[in-house]
Design a protein around this motif. Sequence first.
Motif, PDB file in Angstrom:
ATOM      1  N   PHE A  61      43.811  36.610  31.275  1.00 47.12           N
ATOM      2  CA  PHE A  61      43.399  36.977  32.630  1.00 47.12           C
ATOM      3  C   PHE A  61      42.505  38.206  32.646  1.00 47.12           C
ATOM      4  CE2 PHE A  61      44.510  38.983  36.855  1.00 47.12           C
ATOM      5  CZ  PHE A  61      43.671  38.158  37.594  1.00 47.12           C
ATOM      6  N   ALA A  62      42.829  39.219  31.845  1.00 52.21           N
ATOM      7  CA  ALA A  62      42.006  40.428  31.832  1.00 52.21           C
ATOM      8  C   ALA A  62      40.586  40.120  31.388  1.00 52.21           C
ATOM      9  CB  ALA A  62      42.642  41.485  30.925  1.00 52.21           C
ATOM     10  N   GLU A  63      40.473  39.269  30.366  1.00 43.37           N
ATOM     11  CA  GLU A  63      39.137  38.907  29.880  1.00 43.37           C
ATOM     12  C   GLU A  63      38.421  38.003  30.890  1.00 43.37           C
ATOM     13  OE1 GLU A  63      36.175  39.549  27.069  1.00 43.37           O
ATOM     14  OE2 GLU A  63      38.093  40.519  27.443  1.00 43.37           O
ATOM     15  N   PHE A  64      39.163  37.137  31.539  1.00 41.86           N
ATOM     16  CA  PHE A  64      38.597  36.310  32.602  1.00 41.86           C
ATOM     17  C   PHE A  64      37.999  37.200  33.691  1.00 41.86           C
ATOM     18  CE2 PHE A  64      39.082  34.171  36.733  1.00 41.86           C
ATOM     19  CZ  PHE A  64      38.434  32.960  36.493  1.00 41.86           C
ATOM     20  N   GLN A  65      38.704  38.221  34.079  1.00 38.95           N
ATOM     21  CA  GLN A  65      38.197  39.133  35.103  1.00 38.95           C
ATOM     22  C   GLN A  65      36.920  39.823  34.648  1.00 38.95           C
ATOM     23  OE1 GLN A  65      42.003  41.324  35.592  1.00 38.95           O
ATOM     24  NE2 GLN A  65      41.797  40.877  37.769  1.00 38.95           N
ATOM     25  N   ARG A  66      36.878  40.283  33.417  1.00 36.90           N
ATOM     26  CA  ARG A  66      35.679  40.950  32.906  1.00 36.90           C
ATOM     27  C   ARG A  66      34.478  40.006  32.940  1.00 36.90           C
ATOM     28  NH1 ARG A  66      35.255  42.069  27.762  1.00 36.90           N
ATOM     29  NH2 ARG A  66      33.748  43.727  28.111  1.00 36.90           N
ATOM     30  N   ALA A  67      34.670  38.787  32.485  1.00 37.49           N
ATOM     31  CA  ALA A  67      33.567  37.836  32.422  1.00 37.49           C
ATOM     32  C   ALA A  67      33.097  37.439  33.817  1.00 37.49           C
ATOM     33  CB  ALA A  67      33.990  36.604  31.627  1.00 37.49           C
ATOM     34  N   MET A  68      34.029  37.174  34.718  1.00 33.79           N
ATOM     35  CA  MET A  68      33.649  36.721  36.049  1.00 33.79           C
ATOM     36  C   MET A  68      33.039  37.851  36.880  1.00 33.79           C
ATOM     37  SD  MET A  68      34.166  33.543  35.757  1.00 33.79           S
ATOM     38  CE  MET A  68      33.845  33.770  33.988  1.00 33.79           C
ATOM     39  N   ARG A  69      33.481  39.069  36.675  1.00 38.38           N
ATOM     40  CA  ARG A  69      32.819  40.182  37.365  1.00 38.38           C
ATOM     41  C   ARG A  69      31.358  40.265  36.960  1.00 38.38           C
ATOM     42  NH1 ARG A  69      37.816  43.339  36.436  1.00 38.38           N
ATOM     43  NH2 ARG A  69      38.894  43.565  38.446  1.00 38.38           N
ATOM     44  N   ARG A  70      31.079  39.951  35.698  1.00 39.65           N
ATOM     45  CA  ARG A  70      29.689  39.989  35.236  1.00 39.65           C
ATOM     46  C   ARG A  70      28.842  38.955  35.986  1.00 39.65           C
ATOM     47  NH1 ARG A  70      26.662  41.866  31.053  1.00 39.65           N
ATOM     48  NH2 ARG A  70      24.863  40.605  30.409  1.00 39.65           N
ATOM     49  N   ASP A 110      49.678  27.220  36.688  1.00 42.50           N
ATOM     50  CA  ASP A 110      49.939  28.192  37.755  1.00 42.50           C
ATOM     51  C   ASP A 110      49.139  29.469  37.532  1.00 42.50           C
ATOM     52  OD1 ASP A 110      51.658  26.436  38.975  1.00 42.50           O
ATOM     53  OD2 ASP A 110      53.480  27.318  38.103  1.00 42.50           O
ATOM     54  N   ALA A 111      49.090  29.930  36.283  1.00 41.12           N
ATOM     55  CA  ALA A 111      48.327  31.141  35.986  1.00 41.12           C
ATOM     56  C   ALA A 111      46.838  30.912  36.202  1.00 41.12           C
ATOM     57  CB  ALA A 111      48.599  31.584  34.550  1.00 41.12           C
ATOM     58  N   ALA A 112      46.355  29.718  35.854  1.00 39.00           N
ATOM     59  CA  ALA A 112      44.941  29.406  36.069  1.00 39.00           C
ATOM     60  C   ALA A 112      44.620  29.371  37.562  1.00 39.00           C
ATOM     61  CB  ALA A 112      44.601  28.078  35.413  1.00 39.00           C
ATOM     62  N   ARG A 113      45.529  28.821  38.350  1.00 37.21           N
ATOM     63  CA  ARG A 113      45.324  28.783  39.800  1.00 37.21           C
ATOM     64  C   ARG A 113      45.235  30.206  40.362  1.00 37.21           C
ATOM     65  NH1 ARG A 113      49.140  25.691  40.944  1.00 37.21           N
ATOM     66  NH2 ARG A 113      50.728  27.246  41.424  1.00 37.21           N
ATOM     67  N   ARG A 114      46.103  31.099  39.896  1.00 35.13           N
ATOM     68  CA  ARG A 114      46.058  32.481  40.372  1.00 35.13           C
ATOM     69  C   ARG A 114      44.749  33.153  39.954  1.00 35.13           C
ATOM     70  NH1 ARG A 114      51.569  32.157  38.802  1.00 35.13           N
ATOM     71  NH2 ARG A 114      51.124  33.163  36.790  1.00 35.13           N
ATOM     72  N   ALA A 115      44.274  32.856  38.741  1.00 37.69           N
ATOM     73  CA  ALA A 115      43.021  33.450  38.271  1.00 37.69           C
ATOM     74  C   ALA A 115      41.837  32.965  39.113  1.00 37.69           C
ATOM     75  CB  ALA A 115      42.798  33.104  36.802  1.00 37.69           C
ATOM     76  N   LEU A 116      41.811  31.682  39.433  1.00 37.45           N
ATOM     77  CA  LEU A 116      40.711  31.162  40.241  1.00 37.45           C
ATOM     78  C   LEU A 116      40.788  31.684  41.673  1.00 37.45           C
ATOM     79  CD1 LEU A 116      40.557  27.482  38.916  1.00 37.45           C
ATOM     80  CD2 LEU A 116      39.043  29.391  38.335  1.00 37.45           C
ATOM     81  N   ASP A 117      42.003  31.882  42.184  1.00 39.11           N
ATOM     82  CA  ASP A 117      42.155  32.498  43.511  1.00 39.11           C
ATOM     83  C   ASP A 117      41.595  33.913  43.487  1.00 39.11           C
ATOM     84  OD1 ASP A 117      43.316  30.225  44.536  1.00 39.11           O
ATOM     85  OD2 ASP A 117      45.383  30.974  44.355  1.00 39.11           O
ATOM     86  N   TRP A 118      41.884  34.648  42.406  1.00 34.97           N
ATOM     87  CA  TRP A 118      41.320  35.998  42.271  1.00 34.97           C
ATOM     88  C   TRP A 118      39.793  35.946  42.250  1.00 34.97           C
ATOM     89  CZ3 TRP A 118      37.906  37.611  38.619  1.00 34.97           C
ATOM     90  CH2 TRP A 118      37.550  38.966  38.669  1.00 34.97           C
ATOM     91  N   PHE A 119      39.231  34.985  41.538  1.00 37.24           N
ATOM     92  CA  PHE A 119      37.779  34.836  41.422  1.00 37.24           C
ATOM     93  C   PHE A 119      37.157  34.628  42.809  1.00 37.24           C
ATOM     94  CE2 PHE A 119      34.349  32.151  38.984  1.00 37.24           C
ATOM     95  CZ  PHE A 119      33.419  33.149  39.210  1.00 37.24           C
ATOM     96  N   ARG A 120      37.747  33.754  43.587  1.00 39.91           N
ATOM     97  CA  ARG A 120      37.221  33.514  44.930  1.00 39.91           C
ATOM     98  C   ARG A 120      37.283  34.785  45.776  1.00 39.91           C
ATOM     99  NH1 ARG A 120      40.606  29.103  44.036  1.00 39.91           N
ATOM    100  NH2 ARG A 120      39.534  27.112  43.705  1.00 39.91           N
TER     101      ARG A 120
END
Length: 374
Positions: A144-153, A189-199
């Motif tokens: 998740f932390a790396e997902f956040q870094r990449a998607m913020r970019r 479930d974790a992927a769903r939370r990550a995509l919700d964060w992305f939105r």
Amino acid sequence: MKKHYDVAAYIWPAYTGDEPRTRIFWPEGMGEWQSVRSAVAKFPGHQWPRKPLWGYVNEADPYVMEMEIQAALDHGVNVFIYDWYWYDRRPFLENCLNDGFLKAKNNGQMKFYLMWANHDAVSLWDKRTSDDLGTLIWDGGVDFAEFQRAMRRVIEKYFHLPNYYTIGGKPVFMIYDIPKLVKGLGGVDAARRALDWFREACVQDGLPGLHLQFTMWNDAVTNVSGVDGGKGVRAEEFHSLGFDSATHYQFVHFLSNVDRDYADLLPEVKAEWERLEKRFPFPYFPHVSVGWDNNPRFHAFRPGVMRDCTPEKIERALILARDYVDSHPNQPPLVTINSWNEWTETSYLEPDDLYGYGYLEAIRRVFLENSPVQ
């Protein structure tokens, strides 16, 4: 007035040596053109070698991309979908987009969006070792932390650009390997939370939201490409992740057998579109592949070769896609095509010494010259 279509071609951003990490795969410093140049025929009638009419150009050069953008627009291709990579905590092959496309003087005339090609990187790209695909170079999964870094970019660097492709005002972001995404993030479930964060991150950054698109696969897909094994995710999991639309990247991701004449594939392609329309509650955008033969990446013969992929037969597939769009007036008029430049998979629109501009001319006839009047 002629009806407008969004004709989107995928771009494989490996035809450059400007990215230093490409040298581990293609040491000559010209990206995957190295494999194209070394390709040979492997059976009687095999239509290799092929040569690009524009030469072995550097597609991270803005002057090259100005020419390519204009050629695309002249023939009805008005969206590029850039394969986008994130390996080893940083982007990979991003310079074709950043230095080539986005610095081209006419890039504002062409829309683009990203497809996160989040599959594992294996020895496929290095022809010296590609016959043994068991070597993992980089894992495509992220926590998740790396997902956040990449998607913020991608939010900060691309989503606010005026020519970033949107649906309903929302930037479109496509994800290639949903099972890998789910595995890296620790489950559905974790992927769903990550995509919700992305939105929510998109909204917090001043955007109206996010349009998430996923690459559709058949449940029984075989690993003909070398990187696409193990894609088993249940349909209900796709629903729970909340995607907004789907399309395909390649016909080989759902066809039962690709070793056929291209024309013989089209009934099965049309049937798959119809099946997906009934199976999922969100739009499916029709996809056309120009062909399939990834033997240029291998020394030994690689089975799975679509035959007789002539411009005339591709045009028949394009007409099917146009008809599908016309029969779905309540969804955006988007068609995806594989691809602009997948030379080592023998699925490209760029002109060559075999068919010239034939594929591009087929697109022009279908989507510019013969499109219906609104």
